[in-house]
Design an enzyme around this catalytic site. Structure first.
Site, short mmCIF file in Angstrom:
data_model
loop_
_atom_site.label_atom_id
_atom_site.label_comp_id
_atom_site.label_asym_id
_atom_site.label_seq_id
_atom_site.Cartn_x
_atom_site.Cartn_y
_atom_site.Cartn_z
N CYS B 160 -8.12 -1.50 -1.88
CA CYS B 160 -7.04 -0.83 -2.62
C CYS B 160 -6.32 -1.78 -3.57
O CYS B 160 -6.20 -1.52 -4.75
CB CYS B 160 -6.04 -0.21 -1.66
SG CYS B 160 -6.71 1.22 -0.79
N HIS B 161 -5.85 -2.91 -3.01
CA HIS B 161 -5.06 -3.80 -3.85
C HIS B 161 -5.47 -5.26 -3.71
O HIS B 161 -4.73 -6.17 -4.07
CB HIS B 161 -3.57 -3.64 -3.55
CG HIS B 161 -3.12 -2.23 -3.67
ND1 HIS B 161 -2.99 -1.40 -2.58
CD2 HIS B 161 -2.82 -1.47 -4.74
CE1 HIS B 161 -2.63 -0.19 -2.98
NE2 HIS B 161 -2.52 -0.21 -4.30
N GLY B 162 -6.65 -5.49 -3.13
CA GLY B 162 -7.22 -6.81 -3.15
C GLY B 162 -6.71 -7.80 -2.11
O GLY B 162 -6.95 -9.01 -2.24
#
Lengths: 424, 196, 283
Positions: B160-162
């Site tokens: 999703c956001h690393g």
């Protein structure tokens, strides 16, 4: 009618807002300054009680939906899940199920009050008709709500009532299949009833807004039926009516709480604690108590279509009461004959309710026919003729005169009336 | 209606009464109403909490004998994914080799230990069973399920956001603020754990 | 027992208030072929009624050892045994009960269903996998589920009793009926032809019940010295059934009392406030 005072915002921010949306002013003129006849009795608190019940049903209903599952295999268990596992679920569910009955008790009292005091007469015809529409919507909502727990009475009630529509020639059977979404009451039926049961209360709320609006245009009726003629005849809604309504509401809540906490299943059917079984009909199917008079009329007519039309006609006739009552005098207080016929009619309604709970056989059917005929005769024959032949009593010149006449000798009365005469 | 009366009406009507008694009655009634309303609100708030059947949903048991070395399985506990990882020697060594000061979150986040236990590999892995790592498979950033055996630190990578986690489930690259949580669990036997 | 067992419902009661006001008399009809069950003394009746914990524990024992071999209770969980307002078993006791039952779980990783010892969160295991199996084993009759049964049974109270019940808050028609049924097995009177496989019961509508007398004196051994009689067993298991059907009855009555007190005081305050507000306005 002008109000007792107008709302004048002082604070600059409020002034800014009011010039763009006069919301507070609207509330002020509707629920604070609104002139209320000073002689309203406690029967007039039922409008406020009904608003309270509508809010109560919507709030508890929204919460129940958070835990309820509209599916034939899960509905019964999910209601029991609410009763057993959800924190205070039993309370909220009993509020909702008993609240429906309380709602109807209040609406019947409200309607009887309107009929007794002639609240439907000009210029309040639209107000009355909006009320009848609310009543119809309530009946539809309550019927669909009773189906949702998916007990035996839910299922068989739904089957019997939807089958009413099969009475209509040609299109009847198709209408019924479309109502069901199948060939019997089944999951599709449960789902659409659930959807509509959630929708209709908001439609009721919408019509209630119109009802209150119409009320505030024409003003409240009062026990004398004489329109307010001067400021002396009225008091501002707040605090006078507000506090009286609040007292009425809390008294009603005591009555509600008695059923809710101590006999929560008294107004229900034991059979509805048996999960729905499409293969077995309970020995004795009856609708909820508030439909019983109409159920009696349905069964009084030997013809299927005739019974259905009679039942719907019993409600439709209410819409025409403003024109069926030909009397020049509004309030039943000053109509000695009407008064007697009114109480006979109430007894007939209760009698029909009792017959609705009885099996459709023998003497019950005959009695049901007589009372059904009387029910219609009251509206179609007695009301129109009474206005022509009845000699009403003298109607007081004004509300104030009526009040002071009643309280003759009570010294503070006249003083009290003149005291509030300050400029507003 | 021609005349109009405002607040003065109320004042005129009540001024004659004793001010104290009037005030007391009004305040008492108002307070009673407020108390009643507040009490009524409680059941409606209370019903939101997990109900008795949800609270009772007990433990999930996992048979470890079916998980080969290096393999990571996902089991469901309270509706959430839990990763059970049979770590290789290499994975363990890698986790042990990290200095606590190099961690973004130095707290173990292990429900079986004290709240301030440091995030050493011993505190993250199974008690007495250091090859087993059991963590809740929910990225501590915004709740996505990270992908195993991936990312720069050989643990998890959240798509999703690393965010990235190492072989002990500790966050090594943001935006996730804390390490993957270790759920309450215990070893029933050497080859079986019970979560919850 | 048949699932169609339903009685003249409590149809009349809703009209009670109205009928009271107008003095409408509802003649009590003879119940359909069965006498009215006598009213019993129940600890949970009335505004302050509570369950007798020892009785619920005994009732559970009767249910477990006798009834549960045919009757399901699919809404009942082991955890309920330890919840407040019930038989008040300790959590350890409830756990021990749960573990003494095998509960089907699965599928496991191989895709098979398997049995494991019960847990607190498990529902009470049903004696038959489905209704058809239950019917097949019980001569075509379906032993009704116990979960809500105590609220699903009633009898017509008749006039004026149904009005009085509003004021006395008597709601125990279900337990009355169940108890009467359990002690109501008799020899059929002369001239009564009993269908095959049926048994004569004084209180069962139509008298021919498929369930043979389920329990008799001395069948269950109580550890608390209570009499081991049919009457006592029946009362105990009926109370247990009522609790199973309405597990929050105690909380309901307790909170109800608090709410009533509050509302009455509040109404009193409002009344005096209203009087004060309206003091100078004749109406």
């Amino acid at each position: 009618m002008s109000g007792h005072s107008t709302f004048e915002p002082k604070h600059p921010a409020l002034k800014w807002f009011e010039s763009r949306l006069p919301l507070v002013g609207l509330i002020h003129s509707s629920f604070v300054a609104y002139p209320t006849p000073r002689n309203l009795n406690y029967w007039w608190t039922f409008g406020g009680i009904l608003s309270l019940m509508l809010v109560c049903q919507i709030l508890s209903g929204v919460v129940l939906v958070m835990h309820y599952t509209p599916h034939i295999t899960l509905a019964f268990d999910s209601v029991e899940h609410i009763m057993r596992d959800v924190s205070y679920g039993w309370l909220i569910r009993y509020i909702h199920s008993n609240g429906a009955s309380m709602f109807f008790i209040a609406v019947y009292i409200h309607m009887f009050r309107g009929l007794y005091y002639g609240s439907y007469k000009a210029p309040r015809e639209v107000l009355w008709i909006l009320g009848c529409i609310i009543y119809l919507l309530m009946m539809a909502t309550a019927f669909m709500g009773y189906v949702l727990p998916w007990g035996q009475m839910s299922f068989w009630g739904a089957t019997v009532i939807t089958n009413l529509f099969s009475a209509f020639p040609v299109v009847g059977p198709t209408i019924v299949e479309w109502l069901w979404g199948g060939f019997s009451v089944d999951n599709a039926t449960l789902n659409r009833f659930f959807s509509l049961h959630y929708l209709l209360p908001f439609m009721i709320a919408g019509v209630v807004v119109l009802h209150v609006w119409a009320l505030h245009v024409v003003g409240q009726n009062n026990p004398t039926g004489v329109e307010p003629k001067s400021a002396k005849d009225t008091v501002p809604f707040t605090p006078y009516a507000t506090i009286k309504d609040a007292f009425g509401m809390v008294c009603f809540l005591i009555f509600f709480a008695w059923f809710l906490f101590y006999i929560p299943n008294y107004l229900g059917h034991a059979d509805n604690y048996i999960p729905a079984n499409p293969l077995v009909t309970p020995a004795h199917i009856v609708p909820e108590w508030y439909y019983l008079p109409f159920y009696a009329m349905l069964r009084a007519v030997p013809d299927k279509l005739g019974g259905v039309l009679t039942m719907f006609g019993a409600i439709i006739v209410l819409f025409f009461v403003p024109w069926l009552d030909t009397s020049k005098v509004r309030s039943g207080v000053y109509r000695p004959l009407f008064k007697q016929f009114f109480w006979i009619w109430i007894a007939v309604c209760i009698g029909l309710g009792w017959l609705g709970s009885k099996p459709a056989e023998g003497g019950y059917v005959i009695a049901g026919r007589i009372l059904t005929i009387y029910y219609f005769a009251h509206f179609l024959i007695i009301l129109p003729l009474l206005g022509l032949f009845e000699k009403p009593k003298a109607v007081p010149a004004s509300i104030t005169e009526a009040v002071l006449g009643k309280n003759k000798g009570a010294a503070p009365a006249s003083a009290g009336v003149s005291a509030p005469q300050t400029k507003g | 209606m021609t005349g109009s009366r405002g607040k003065e009406t109320i004042v005129a009507a009540t001024e004659t009464a004793g001010t104290t008694r009037r005030d007391f009655l009004y305040i008492a009634t108002g307070a009673m109403g407020a108390v009643g309303a507040a009490a009524l609100v409680w059941p409606f708030i209370s019903q939101l909490q997990p109900d008795a059947s949800v609270l009772a949903l007990s433990s999930t048991e996992v048979d470890l004998s079916q998980v080969a070395e290096g393999q990571m399985v996902t089991v469901k506990w309270r509706g959430k994914p839990v990763f059970v990882w049979n770590r290789t020697e290499k994975d363990i060594a890698e986790a042990k080799g990290v200095q606590l000061t190099a961690l973004l979150d130095p707290i173990a986040r292990n429900a079986n230990l004290a709240a301030d236990a440091p995030a050493t590999d011993e505190n993250r892995a199974g008690e007495g069973h250091e090859k087993w790592l059991v963590v809740i498979g929910i990225c501590t950033h915004l709740g996505c399920v990270p992908i195993g055996h991936s990312g720069e630190y050989d643990g998890w990578f959240c798509p999703c956001h690393g965010s990235e986690y190492d072989t002990a489930g500790r966050v090594r690259r943001g935006p996730a603020p804390t390490n993957l949580e270790v759920p309450p669990y215990k070893f029933v036997s050497d080859t079986k754990i019970s979560i919850g | 027992m048949s699932t169609t067992m339903s009685f003249r419902s409590t149809l009349l009661r809703p009209l009670a208030v109205a009928a009271l006001a107008f003095g409408l008399a509802a003649p009590a009809l003879a119940a359909e072929g069965a006498p009215k069950p006598p009213r019993e003394e129940w600890s949970f009746a009335g505004p302050f009624g509570t369950f007798d914990q020892a009785q619920l524990q005994r009732g559970f024992q009767v249910f477990k050892e006798v009834c549960a071999s045919c009757h399901a209770a699919h809404l009942f969980s082991f955890r309920n045994l330890a919840q407040p307002g019930g038989p008040s078993f300790s959590e350890a006791q409830a756990k021990a009960v749960a573990e003494s039952y095998q509960v089907q779980d699965g599928p496991n990783d191989a895709g098979d269903m398997f049995d494991r010892p019960g847990r607190l969160s498990d529902r009470w295991p049903s004696p038959f996998p489905n209704e058809q199996a239950a019917r097949a084993s019980n001569g075509g009759a379906y032993p009704p589920d116990f979960s809500t049964l105590a609220k699903a049974r009633t009898y017509e109270v008749g006039f004026p009793g149904f009005l009085i019940d509003i004021f006395t808050q008597y709601q125990e028609q279900g337990p009355d009926y169940i108890h009467a049924l359990l002690v109501g097995y008799e020899e059929p009177p002369e001239g009564f032809t009993l269908p095959e496989g049926a048994h004569y019961n004084k209180y069962f509508p139509g008298h021919a019940i498929k369930m043979p007398q389920p329990i008799s004196d001395g069948q269950v051994t109580y550890s608390d010295g209570s009499p081991e009689t049919l009457d006592q067993y029946s009362r105990d298991v009926t109370a247990f059934m009522m609790w199973m059907a309405e597990p929050h009855l105690e909380a309901r009555k307790r909170i109800g009392f608090q709410v009533m007190i509050f509302l009455i005081i509040f109404a009193g305050l409002l009344y005096f406030t209203k009087k004060k507000v309206w003091k100078d306005v004749a109406h």
